[in-house]
Design an enzyme around this catalytic site. Sequence first.
Site, PDB file in Angstrom:
ATOM      1  CB  THR A 124      11.040  -8.418   2.736  1.00  0.00           C
ATOM      2  OG1 THR A 124      11.594  -9.732   2.677  1.00  0.00           O
ATOM      3  CG2 THR A 124       9.956  -8.323   1.686  1.00  0.00           C
ATOM      4  CB  ILE A 125      16.464  -9.580   1.541  1.00  0.00           C
ATOM      5  CG1 ILE A 125      16.277 -10.678   2.590  1.00  0.00           C
ATOM      6  CG2 ILE A 125      17.238  -8.410   2.094  1.00  0.00           C
ATOM      7  CD1 ILE A 125      17.543 -11.465   2.857  1.00  0.00           C
ATOM      8  CG  ASP A 126      12.606 -13.382   2.547  1.00  0.00           C
ATOM      9  OD1 ASP A 126      13.844 -13.326   2.500  1.00  0.00           O
ATOM     10  OD2 ASP A 126      11.984 -13.974   3.448  1.00  0.00           O
ATOM     11  NE  ARG A 161      35.892 -30.669  -1.511  1.00  0.00           N
ATOM     12  CZ  ARG A 161      36.641 -29.914  -0.716  1.00  0.00           C
ATOM     13  NH1 ARG A 161      36.289 -28.674  -0.467  1.00  0.00           N
ATOM     14  NH2 ARG A 161      37.742 -30.395  -0.178  1.00  0.00           N
ATOM     15  CD  GLN A 273      20.857 -14.602   2.117  1.00  0.00           C
ATOM     16  OE1 GLN A 273      20.292 -14.967   1.104  1.00  0.00           O
ATOM     17  NE2 GLN A 273      21.254 -15.443   3.066  1.00  0.00           N
TER      18      GLN A 273
HETATM   19  O1  F6P Z   1      13.244 -10.703   6.596  1.00  0.00           O
HETATM   20  C1  F6P Z   1      13.038 -11.965   6.064  1.00  0.00           C
HETATM   21  C2  F6P Z   1      14.149 -12.870   6.456  1.00  0.00           C
HETATM   22  O2  F6P Z   1      15.286 -12.456   5.779  1.00  0.00           O
HETATM   23  C3  F6P Z   1      13.809 -14.330   6.180  1.00  0.00           C
HETATM   24  O3  F6P Z   1      14.226 -14.810   4.952  1.00  0.00           O
HETATM   25  C4  F6P Z   1      14.496 -15.025   7.312  1.00  0.00           C
HETATM   26  O4  F6P Z   1      13.838 -16.234   7.642  1.00  0.00           O
HETATM   27  C5  F6P Z   1      14.411 -14.062   8.415  1.00  0.00           C
HETATM   28  O5  F6P Z   1      14.425 -12.783   7.830  1.00  0.00           O
HETATM   29  C6  F6P Z   1      15.526 -14.191   9.416  1.00  0.00           C
HETATM   30  O6  F6P Z   1      15.400 -13.185  10.345  1.00  0.00           O
HETATM   31  P1  F6P Z   1      16.235 -13.096  11.697  1.00  0.00           P
HETATM   32  O7  F6P Z   1      17.553 -12.537  11.343  1.00  0.00           O
HETATM   33  O8  F6P Z   1      15.473 -12.163  12.553  1.00  0.00           O
HETATM   34  O9  F6P Z   1      16.300 -14.479  12.250  1.00  0.00           O
END
Ligand code: F6P
Length: 341
Positions: A124-126, A161, A273
């Site tokens: 997970t990128i998170d 800004r 990202q």
């Molecule tokens: O995989 C985690 C995540 O990157 C979260 O940070 C984000 O809320 C979610 O994926 C968004 O996913 P999707 O592209 O399926 O809406």
Amino acid sequence: MRVGVLTGGGDCPGLNGVIRAVVRRAHGYGDGVVGFRDGWRGPLENDTVPLTLEAVRGILPRGGTILGSSRTNPFKRDDGIERIREALADHALDGLVAIGGEDTLGAAAKLHDAGVNVVGVPKTIDNDLGGTDMTFGFDTAVQVATEAIDRLHTTAESHKRILVLEVMGRHAGWIALWSGMAGGADVILVPERPFDIEQVCAQLERRFAHGRHFAIVVVSEGALPKGGDIAAMGAKTDEFGHVRLGGVGQRLEAEIEGRTGYETRTTVLGHIQRGGTPTAFDRVLATRLGVAAVEAAHEGKWGTMASLRSMQIEMVPLTEAVKELRVCSDEDLRVADALLV
Ligand code: F6P
């Protein structure tokens, strides 16, 4: 031995690196690998793709996943477990390597409890999975967000800004915190610490009083004002019940401009990202995790997840990985606070 591989949840730089490592390490053992398409949808619908050495050639620098991904929840179907068992039997597979985040690995842990052989790889990128110091994809996301902050600085300064950058981070603010520190942001807002808009503006005013007439605010998509409600942030939910986030940057923009009088604009980094080529760090981490997962499967260590701990790769129980999310601690946030002037 024969194993199946699937990638579930949001795509992430490094997924292809894991798939390649799994196939190559399995080849070393003389094991066979079958890919399932689109996360848990693959084994539920017996949708497979042969994963030969040829199939994984040239994929290491590629973002996304050659297997496709989805947020399909196997436990939303009454016969989910049975279908997965049948798919494994159909391809004479001894077990599965499931590459994913909290939802995909949560399902993997439940399947293991139901007697299905699964090994997990944290993605997970998170960067918010428990049981591991870091997940692959995070380093790439931080790199992209930091570059965005560097680029935003030039416009912020030239036009006096306030520029708000909204980054991903549903429950954890790691991307905002790390890119904010790396890019020298003036305000960093994360889900772990609900913000007070008056304090945010007071912080910006202090900066202006020092003669710096521009500012960068980095905010996680999951950040909330004090007393805010996550359910009110978006209407749509996925099969795991997660609300589709986004929009906090825009709301901040209006509040900040109204209160400070400075022109304020928002950039939502979104899937930029999460896309594109992984950093060298993420490629290496993905590769190490993929190799460890196959070795664990080969040794029959089902119900475990490959994890990074103190720079070493270890196998930990899947249950540990999904028990609790790894969020930013007060100490992590204190370091960023200590930089504020
Ligand atoms: O995989 C985690 C995540 O990157 C979260 O940070 C984000 O809320 C979610 O994926 C968004 O996913 P999707 O592209 O399926 O809406």
